[in-house]
Design a protein around this motif. Structure first.
Motif, PDB file in Angstrom:
ATOM      1  N   GLU A 200       0.799  -1.224   0.000  1.00  0.00           N
ATOM      2  CA  GLU A 200       0.000   0.000   0.000  1.00  0.00           C
ATOM      3  C   GLU A 200       0.830   1.273   0.000  1.00  0.00           C
ATOM      4  O   GLU A 200       0.362   2.324  -0.473  1.00  0.00           O
ATOM      5  CB  GLU A 200      -0.931  -0.001   1.217  1.00  0.00           C
ATOM      6  CG  GLU A 200      -1.915  -1.163   1.241  1.00  0.00           C
ATOM      7  CD  GLU A 200      -2.744  -1.209   2.515  1.00  0.00           C
ATOM      8  OE1 GLU A 200      -2.525  -0.347   3.395  1.00  0.00           O
ATOM      9  OE2 GLU A 200      -3.604  -2.097   2.619  1.00  0.00           O
ATOM     10  N   GLU A 201       2.035   1.220   0.565  1.00  0.00           N
ATOM     11  CA  GLU A 201       2.872   2.414   0.678  1.00  0.00           C
ATOM     12  C   GLU A 201       4.280   2.115   0.147  1.00  0.00           C
ATOM     13  O   GLU A 201       4.462   2.006  -1.039  1.00  0.00           O
ATOM     14  CB  GLU A 201       2.918   2.888   2.143  1.00  0.00           C
ATOM     15  CG  GLU A 201       1.555   3.302   2.698  1.00  0.00           C
ATOM     16  CD  GLU A 201       1.021   4.585   2.091  1.00  0.00           C
ATOM     17  OE1 GLU A 201       1.819   5.347   1.506  1.00  0.00           O
ATOM     18  OE2 GLU A 201      -0.202   4.828   2.198  1.00  0.00           O
ATOM     19  N   ALA A 202       5.261   1.945   1.027  1.00  0.00           N
ATOM     20  CA  ALA A 202       6.620   1.583   0.601  1.00  0.00           C
ATOM     21  C   ALA A 202       7.398   1.058   1.788  1.00  0.00           C
ATOM     22  O   ALA A 202       7.283   1.583   2.908  1.00  0.00           O
ATOM     23  CB  ALA A 202       7.342   2.783  -0.004  1.00  0.00           C
ATOM     24  N   VAL A 203       8.161   0.008   1.563  1.00  0.00           N
ATOM     25  CA  VAL A 203       9.127  -0.505   2.535  1.00  0.00           C
ATOM     26  C   VAL A 203      10.501  -0.424   1.868  1.00  0.00           C
ATOM     27  O   VAL A 203      10.689  -0.959   0.777  1.00  0.00           O
ATOM     28  CB  VAL A 203       8.801  -1.949   2.954  1.00  0.00           C
ATOM     29  CG1 VAL A 203       9.923  -2.505   3.828  1.00  0.00           C
ATOM     30  CG2 VAL A 203       7.475  -1.998   3.698  1.00  0.00           C
ATOM     31  N   LEU A 204      11.426   0.258   2.499  1.00  0.00           N
ATOM     32  CA  LEU A 204      12.745   0.497   1.922  1.00  0.00           C
ATOM     33  C   LEU A 204      13.776  -0.370   2.623  1.00  0.00           C
ATOM     34  O   LEU A 204      13.939  -0.284   3.837  1.00  0.00           O
ATOM     35  CB  LEU A 204      13.125   1.974   2.071  1.00  0.00           C
ATOM     36  CG  LEU A 204      12.098   2.974   1.526  1.00  0.00           C
ATOM     37  CD1 LEU A 204      12.542   4.398   1.844  1.00  0.00           C
ATOM     38  CD2 LEU A 204      11.904   2.790   0.034  1.00  0.00           C
ATOM     39  N   ALA A 205      14.458  -1.213   1.868  1.00  0.00           N
ATOM     40  CA  ALA A 205      15.518  -2.070   2.402  1.00  0.00           C
ATOM     41  C   ALA A 205      16.824  -1.721   1.696  1.00  0.00           C
ATOM     42  O   ALA A 205      16.897  -1.781   0.463  1.00  0.00           O
ATOM     43  CB  ALA A 205      15.180  -3.547   2.197  1.00  0.00           C
ATOM     44  N   VAL A 206      17.828  -1.338   2.478  1.00  0.00           N
ATOM     45  CA  VAL A 206      19.144  -1.026   1.939  1.00  0.00           C
ATOM     46  C   VAL A 206      19.886  -2.343   1.763  1.00  0.00           C
ATOM     47  O   VAL A 206      20.155  -3.050   2.745  1.00  0.00           O
ATOM     48  CB  VAL A 206      19.932  -0.092   2.878  1.00  0.00           C
ATOM     49  CG1 VAL A 206      21.300   0.236   2.296  1.00  0.00           C
ATOM     50  CG2 VAL A 206      19.140   1.190   3.143  1.00  0.00           C
ATOM     51  N   THR A 207      20.218  -2.694   0.533  1.00  0.00           N
ATOM     52  CA  THR A 207      20.780  -4.023   0.260  1.00  0.00           C
ATOM     53  C   THR A 207      22.102  -3.896  -0.473  1.00  0.00           C
ATOM     54  O   THR A 207      22.152  -3.562  -1.656  1.00  0.00           O
ATOM     55  CB  THR A 207      19.799  -4.863  -0.577  1.00  0.00           C
ATOM     56  OG1 THR A 207      19.448  -4.133  -1.742  1.00  0.00           O
ATOM     57  CG2 THR A 207      18.528  -5.159   0.216  1.00  0.00           C
ATOM     58  N   ALA A 208      23.189  -4.195   0.229  1.00  0.00           N
ATOM     59  CA  ALA A 208      24.529  -4.232  -0.369  1.00  0.00           C
ATOM     60  C   ALA A 208      25.356  -5.169   0.486  1.00  0.00           C
ATOM     61  O   ALA A 208      25.659  -4.856   1.642  1.00  0.00           O
ATOM     62  CB  ALA A 208      25.159  -2.838  -0.398  1.00  0.00           C
ATOM     63  N   ASP A 209      25.679  -6.349  -0.040  1.00  0.00           N
ATOM     64  CA  ASP A 209      26.344  -7.372   0.766  1.00  0.00           C
ATOM     65  C   ASP A 209      25.523  -7.668   2.019  1.00  0.00           C
ATOM     66  O   ASP A 209      26.031  -7.661   3.144  1.00  0.00           O
ATOM     67  CB  ASP A 209      27.756  -6.922   1.156  1.00  0.00           C
ATOM     68  CG  ASP A 209      28.657  -6.761  -0.058  1.00  0.00           C
ATOM     69  OD1 ASP A 209      28.511  -7.563  -1.009  1.00  0.00           O
ATOM     70  OD2 ASP A 209      29.475  -5.829  -0.057  1.00  0.00           O
ATOM     71  N   GLY A 210      24.235  -7.907   1.810  1.00  0.00           N
ATOM     72  CA  GLY A 210      23.315  -8.095   2.919  1.00  0.00           C
ATOM     73  C   GLY A 210      22.501  -6.838   3.135  1.00  0.00           C
ATOM     74  O   GLY A 210      22.765  -5.784   2.543  1.00  0.00           O
ATOM     75  N   THR A 211      21.487  -6.931   3.971  1.00  0.00           N
ATOM     76  CA  THR A 211      20.646  -5.772   4.274  1.00  0.00           C
ATOM     77  C   THR A 211      21.265  -4.993   5.420  1.00  0.00           C
ATOM     78  O   THR A 211      21.574  -5.557   6.473  1.00  0.00           O
ATOM     79  CB  THR A 211      19.219  -6.219   4.638  1.00  0.00           C
ATOM     80  OG1 THR A 211      18.706  -7.051   3.590  1.00  0.00           O
ATOM     81  CG2 THR A 211      18.306  -5.018   4.813  1.00  0.00           C
TER      82      THR A 211
END
Length: 297
Positions: A200-211
Motif C-alpha cells: 500500500e505504501e513503501a518498505v525500503l531495504a538497503v541491500t549491499a552485501d546483505g541488508t
C-alpha cells in the motif's frame, strides 16, 4: 470535593478547552492540540476508543483517552488535569478507569507518549502505573528529486523484516514503530504489517552485501499548520553512517516522488542513531519523546 470519572460529552468542551489552554502556560511556544480534537474524539468514540473526563462538582477537570490499536495493545493519550485540581488524584482515577476499559476488551499492554521536557506528564504517568520503556526522536530529511542512494534500496518487506528483527534499533525501541492508523501512537511492528505497507505504501531495504538498513512509509497527511503535506515513515534503522546515507537518500527521493513538502521519520534515541542521522544531513527534532508502558494482565 465530589469527583467521578465518566465518558466525555460534547457539552464538556468549554471546560476542557479552558484547562487545556492553561496546562503548558510555562511554555508559551507550545500549543495544546486538545482544543482542536476534543469534539472529534467525543463524536468518534466507540468499540475501539473511549474518552473520559474527571468531573468535580459538576465541572470537567480532567481528560484522558484510550484507543485499542491492535487486539492486545492499548494507547493512552490526552491525559490532562486542570492545574487548579492537581494533586487530587484525578489523573490516577481516569487512568485506572481506562485501564479497566482496555482490559475488558482484551488489551494486555497499554502505552503512552510524553515529551521529554514534560516533567509533570512524566511524573503523572509513572504515578498512574506506567513504566519507562523507550525513547525516540523524529528526523526530517528534506524531499529531494536529485537524491540518489549509493547502494540499491528496494521495496522488500522480507529483507526489511529480517534486518529489523536482529537490529539494535528494534531492541532499543522494544519492537515499536509508528502505528499506521494513528499518527501519534506507537505499536508493535510485525511482518504482516510490513507486507501490507509494501503493497500500500513503501518498505525500503538497503541491500549491499546483505541488508544494512530499513524504513517503512505509513502514508501522507496534511501538516497541522496547513503548510503542505507530510510523508510519515514508521521507523528508520541502519548499521552505520554509510547505510544511513543511503537510507535517508532513498527517503528523500521517495518523498519527492509523492510531491510532499516535509517528512517525519521515527529513529531510536541513541547517541549513534541521532549522531549519524545528523551526519547525513537529516534535520532532527529539538528533543526526544519518551514511551511508557503498563502491564494490563
Amino acid at each position: 470535593m465530589d469527583s467521578t470519572v465518566r465518558q466525555a460529552r460534547l457539552d464538556d468542551a468549554d471546560d476542557v478547552v479552558s484547562f487545556a489552554e492553561q496546562v503548558w502556560n510555562e511554555r508559551p511556544d507550545t500549543v495544546d492540540y486538545i482544543p482542536d480534537v476534543f469534539a472529534d474524539w467525543v463524536e468518534s468514540d466507540g468499540p475501539d476508543q473511549h474518552t473520559v473526563v474527571a468531573e468535580v462538582d459538576g465541572t470537567a477537570a480532567g481528560l484522558c483517552q484510550v484507543v485499542l490499536l491492535t487486539d492486545h495493545e492499548a494507547w493512552f493519550q490526552g491525559m490532562r488535569v486542570d492545574p487548579d485540581h492537581r494533586g487530587e488524584g484525578l489523573g490516577l482515577s481516569m487512568v485506572e478507569h481506562c485501564f479497566d476499559w482496555a482490559r475488558q476488551r482484551g488489551a494486555t499492554v497499554g502505552r503512552n507518549m510524553v515529551f521529554s521536557w514534560n516533567d509533570a506528564g512524566l511524573g503523572q504517568s509513572v504515578a498512574a502505573g506506567f513504566e519507562p520503556d523507550t525513547a525516540f526522536r523524529f528526523a526530517h530529511p528534506e524531499p529531494d528529486t536529485d537524491a540518489d542512494p549509493d547502494v540499491p534500496v528496494r521495496n522488500d518487506p522480507d529483507a526489511a523484516w529480517s534486518y529489523w528483527t536482529a537490529s539494535d534499533a528494534r531492541t532499543h525501541l522494544s519492537g515499536l514503530a509508528l502505528d499506521p492508523d494513528r499518527a501519534w501512537a506507537l505499536s508493535e511492528l510485525t511482518r504482516d504489517r510490513l507486507h501490507r505497507l509494501a503493497d500500500e505504501e513503501a518498505v525500503l531495504a538497503v541491500t549491499a552485501d546483505g541488508t544494512t538498513g530499513m524504513a517503512c512509509r505509513t502514508g501522507t497527511r496534511s501538516e497541522p499548520s496547513g503548510d503542505g503535506a507530510l510523508a510519515e515513515y514508521a521507523v528508520g534503522a541502519w548499521d552505520d553512517r554509510g547505510a544511513a546515507a543511503s537510507l535517508f537518500d532513498a527517503i528523500r527521493a521517495d518523498a519527492a516522488a509523492l510531491e510532499v513538502e516535509e517528512t517525519r521519520v521515527l529513529i531510536p534515541e541513541t547517541p549513534r542513531h541521532v549522531a549519524e542521522a545528523a551526519a547525513v544531513r537529516a534535520e532532527l527534532a529539538d528533543w526526544p519523546d519518551f514511551v511508557l508502558s503498563a502491564d494490563l494482565t
